[in-house]
Design a protein around this motif. Structure first.
Motif, PDB file in Angstrom:
ATOM      1  N   ALA A  11     -10.670   8.300  76.026  1.00  0.00           N
ATOM      2  CA  ALA A  11     -11.607   8.697  77.077  1.00  0.00           C
ATOM      3  C   ALA A  11     -12.996   8.229  76.672  1.00  0.00           C
ATOM      4  CB  ALA A  11     -11.609  10.208  77.284  1.00  0.00           C
ATOM      5  N   ALA A  12     -13.832   8.035  77.656  1.00  0.00           N
ATOM      6  CA  ALA A  12     -15.228   7.721  77.398  1.00  0.00           C
ATOM      7  C   ALA A  12     -16.069   8.422  78.459  1.00  0.00           C
ATOM      8  CB  ALA A  12     -15.475   6.213  77.436  1.00  0.00           C
ATOM      9  N   VAL A  13     -17.225   8.878  78.031  1.00  0.00           N
ATOM     10  CA  VAL A  13     -18.159   9.530  78.945  1.00  0.00           C
ATOM     11  C   VAL A  13     -19.501   8.830  78.852  1.00  0.00           C
ATOM     12  CG1 VAL A  13     -17.015  11.787  78.854  1.00  0.00           C
ATOM     13  CG2 VAL A  13     -18.804  11.273  77.200  1.00  0.00           C
ATOM     14  N   ARG A  14     -20.197   8.796  79.968  1.00  0.00           N
ATOM     15  CA  ARG A  14     -21.552   8.260  80.018  1.00  0.00           C
ATOM     16  C   ARG A  14     -22.501   9.446  80.147  1.00  0.00           C
ATOM     17  NH1 ARG A  14     -22.526   3.252  81.151  1.00  0.00           N
ATOM     18  NH2 ARG A  14     -20.724   2.986  82.506  1.00  0.00           N
ATOM     19  N   ASP A  15     -23.611   9.388  79.423  1.00  0.00           N
ATOM     20  CA  ASP A  15     -24.570  10.494  79.514  1.00  0.00           C
ATOM     21  C   ASP A  15     -25.713  10.153  80.460  1.00  0.00           C
ATOM     22  OD1 ASP A  15     -26.427   8.913  78.090  1.00  0.00           O
ATOM     23  OD2 ASP A  15     -26.557  10.294  76.387  1.00  0.00           O
ATOM     24  N   GLU A  16     -26.645  11.087  80.586  1.00  0.00           N
ATOM     25  CA  GLU A  16     -27.762  10.940  81.516  1.00  0.00           C
ATOM     26  C   GLU A  16     -28.709   9.814  81.120  1.00  0.00           C
ATOM     27  OE1 GLU A  16     -29.083  13.963  78.400  1.00  0.00           O
ATOM     28  OE2 GLU A  16     -27.221  13.426  79.403  1.00  0.00           O
ATOM     29  N   GLN A  17     -28.610   9.316  79.908  1.00  0.00           N
ATOM     30  CA  GLN A  17     -29.438   8.193  79.459  1.00  0.00           C
ATOM     31  C   GLN A  17     -28.702   6.850  79.589  1.00  0.00           C
ATOM     32  OE1 GLN A  17     -31.369   8.977  75.616  1.00  0.00           O
ATOM     33  NE2 GLN A  17     -30.789  11.118  75.909  1.00  0.00           N
ATOM     34  N   GLY A  18     -27.448   6.894  80.076  1.00  0.00           N
ATOM     35  CA  GLY A  18     -26.664   5.685  80.250  1.00  0.00           C
ATOM     36  C   GLY A  18     -25.853   5.297  79.021  1.00  0.00           C
ATOM     37  N   ARG A  58     -26.856  15.657  77.215  1.00  0.00           N
ATOM     38  CA  ARG A  58     -26.626  16.976  77.796  1.00  0.00           C
ATOM     39  C   ARG A  58     -25.796  16.951  79.072  1.00  0.00           C
ATOM     40  NH1 ARG A  58     -26.703  18.538  73.636  1.00  0.00           N
ATOM     41  NH2 ARG A  58     -28.434  19.362  72.465  1.00  0.00           N
ATOM     42  N   ARG A  59     -25.678  15.783  79.699  1.00  0.00           N
ATOM     43  CA  ARG A  59     -24.968  15.679  80.975  1.00  0.00           C
ATOM     44  C   ARG A  59     -23.980  14.534  80.928  1.00  0.00           C
ATOM     45  NH1 ARG A  59     -24.504  19.770  83.411  1.00  0.00           N
ATOM     46  NH2 ARG A  59     -23.993  18.674  85.300  1.00  0.00           N
ATOM     47  N   VAL A  60     -22.806  14.748  81.501  1.00  0.00           N
ATOM     48  CA  VAL A  60     -21.824  13.692  81.706  1.00  0.00           C
ATOM     49  C   VAL A  60     -22.039  13.161  83.110  1.00  0.00           C
ATOM     50  CG1 VAL A  60     -19.358  13.183  81.972  1.00  0.00           C
ATOM     51  CG2 VAL A  60     -20.135  14.664  80.097  1.00  0.00           C
ATOM     52  N   THR A  61     -22.223  11.849  83.234  1.00  0.00           N
ATOM     53  CA  THR A  61     -22.487  11.262  84.546  1.00  0.00           C
ATOM     54  C   THR A  61     -21.358  10.366  85.051  1.00  0.00           C
ATOM     55  OG1 THR A  61     -23.656   9.366  83.589  1.00  0.00           O
ATOM     56  CG2 THR A  61     -24.981  11.334  84.140  1.00  0.00           C
ATOM     57  N   GLU A  62     -20.396  10.036  84.162  1.00  0.00           N
ATOM     58  CA  GLU A  62     -19.258   9.205  84.552  1.00  0.00           C
ATOM     59  C   GLU A  62     -18.225   9.285  83.427  1.00  0.00           C
ATOM     60  OE1 GLU A  62     -18.674   4.734  86.477  1.00  0.00           O
ATOM     61  OE2 GLU A  62     -20.348   5.087  85.111  1.00  0.00           O
ATOM     62  N   VAL A  63     -16.948   9.140  83.793  1.00  0.00           N
ATOM     63  CA  VAL A  63     -15.859   9.299  82.822  1.00  0.00           C
ATOM     64  C   VAL A  63     -14.807   8.221  83.064  1.00  0.00           C
ATOM     65  CG1 VAL A  63     -14.059  10.876  81.979  1.00  0.00           C
ATOM     66  CG2 VAL A  63     -16.212  11.814  82.873  1.00  0.00           C
ATOM     67  N   ALA A  64     -14.181   7.754  81.973  1.00  0.00           N
ATOM     68  CA  ALA A  64     -12.982   6.919  82.066  1.00  0.00           C
ATOM     69  C   ALA A  64     -11.936   7.519  81.139  1.00  0.00           C
ATOM     70  CB  ALA A  64     -13.270   5.483  81.661  1.00  0.00           C
ATOM     71  N   VAL A  65     -10.687   7.480  81.567  1.00  0.00           N
ATOM     72  CA  VAL A  65      -9.584   8.005  80.767  1.00  0.00           C
ATOM     73  C   VAL A  65      -8.362   7.111  80.946  1.00  0.00           C
ATOM     74  CG1 VAL A  65      -8.827   9.633  82.555  1.00  0.00           C
ATOM     75  CG2 VAL A  65      -8.276  10.092  80.186  1.00  0.00           C
ATOM     76  N   MET A  66      -7.584   6.970  79.861  1.00  0.00           N
ATOM     77  CA  MET A  66      -6.346   6.184  79.933  1.00  0.00           C
ATOM     78  C   MET A  66      -5.331   6.745  78.960  1.00  0.00           C
ATOM     79  SD  MET A  66      -7.609   2.694  78.021  1.00  0.00           S
ATOM     80  CE  MET A  66      -8.823   2.383  79.284  1.00  0.00           C
ATOM     81  N   GLY A  67      -4.056   6.667  79.368  1.00  0.00           N
ATOM     82  CA  GLY A  67      -2.953   7.110  78.519  1.00  0.00           C
ATOM     83  C   GLY A  67      -2.045   5.938  78.217  1.00  0.00           C
ATOM     84  N   ASN A  68      -0.754   6.191  78.154  1.00  0.00           N
ATOM     85  CA  ASN A  68       0.226   5.139  77.856  1.00  0.00           C
ATOM     86  C   ASN A  68       0.633   4.382  79.115  1.00  0.00           C
ATOM     87  OD1 ASN A  68       0.188   6.116  75.264  1.00  0.00           O
ATOM     88  ND2 ASN A  68       2.324   6.734  75.220  1.00  0.00           N
ATOM     89  N   GLY A  69       0.810   3.098  78.974  1.00  0.00           N
ATOM     90  CA  GLY A  69       1.378   2.285  80.040  1.00  0.00           C
ATOM     91  C   GLY A  69       0.536   2.224  81.296  1.00  0.00           C
ATOM     92  N   ASP A  70       1.244   2.124  82.414  1.00  0.00           N
ATOM     93  CA  ASP A  70       0.591   1.971  83.714  1.00  0.00           C
ATOM     94  C   ASP A  70       0.582   3.263  84.534  1.00  0.00           C
ATOM     95  OD1 ASP A  70       0.161  -0.694  83.155  1.00  0.00           O
ATOM     96  OD2 ASP A  70       1.986  -1.367  84.169  1.00  0.00           O
ATOM     97  N   ALA A  71       1.083   4.350  83.961  1.00  0.00           N
ATOM     98  CA  ALA A  71       1.151   5.622  84.699  1.00  0.00           C
ATOM     99  C   ALA A  71      -0.239   6.250  84.823  1.00  0.00           C
ATOM    100  CB  ALA A  71       2.094   6.588  83.991  1.00  0.00           C
ATOM    101  N   LEU A  72      -0.441   6.951  85.914  1.00  0.00           N
ATOM    102  CA  LEU A  72      -1.689   7.674  86.132  1.00  0.00           C
ATOM    103  C   LEU A  72      -1.841   8.758  85.077  1.00  0.00           C
ATOM    104  CD1 LEU A  72      -4.136   8.140  88.033  1.00  0.00           C
ATOM    105  CD2 LEU A  72      -2.711   9.799  89.242  1.00  0.00           C
ATOM    106  N   CYS A  73      -2.962   8.759  84.397  1.00  0.00           N
ATOM    107  CA  CYS A  73      -3.276   9.769  83.383  1.00  0.00           C
ATOM    108  C   CYS A  73      -4.617  10.382  83.757  1.00  0.00           C
ATOM    109  CB  CYS A  73      -3.328   9.133  81.998  1.00  0.00           C
ATOM    110  SG  CYS A  73      -3.746  10.289  80.684  1.00  0.00           S
TER     111      CYS A  73
END
Length: 130
Positions: A26-33, A66-81
């Motif tokens: 997973a990755a999160v972006r903060d308020e500073q980018g 202090r703030r999450v402004t965007e998120v990406a997440v990935m698991g195994n394969g091509d299935a929705l995670c």
């Protein structure tokens, strides 16, 4: 969004999942980018492991974000995670309902984008305690 997805992919490569073999990044972006990655870390005493999203949030907080402004997440394969229920609530602590959560394949191909409100409708958050 590409930098966010690449950070999630790099984090996933470092996941510690010797029991389930289900690697999550997973990755999160903060308020500073700035972008912060995290991976899941399993433990032989199963309930003691933790998910990728709080790992990424922890890095954000440790860097002064202090703030999450965007998120990406990935698991195994091509299935929705998508983030699990607990992670949705943890994201809610630091993110507004309109924050986008990008769910990708393990190679970084975008499958679907949700808002936090779509994944956690009628949520309980910090303002409920005001």
């Amino acid at each position: 969004m590409k930098d966010l997805i690449e950070a999630a992919k790099a984090a996933r490569a470092r996941a510690h999942a010797p029991y389930s073999k289900f690697y999550v990044g997973a990755a999160v972006r903060d308020e500073q980018g700035r972008v912060f990655g995290g991976c899941n870390i399993e433990n032989a005493a199963y309930p003691q492991g933790w998910c990728a999203e709080p790992s990424a949030i922890s890095h954000l907080i440790m860097a002064g974000g202090r703030r999450v402004t965007e998120v990406a997440v990935m698991g195994n394969g091509d299935a929705l995670c998508t983030p699990c229920g607990g992670c949705r609530q943890k994201l809610r602590e630091f993110a507004a309902g309109d924050v986008k959560i990008h769910c990708c394949t393990e190679t970084g191909v975008l499958i679907r984008t949700f808002t936090l409100d779509e994944l956690l409708p009628a949520s309980f958050g910090p303002e409920n305690l005001s």
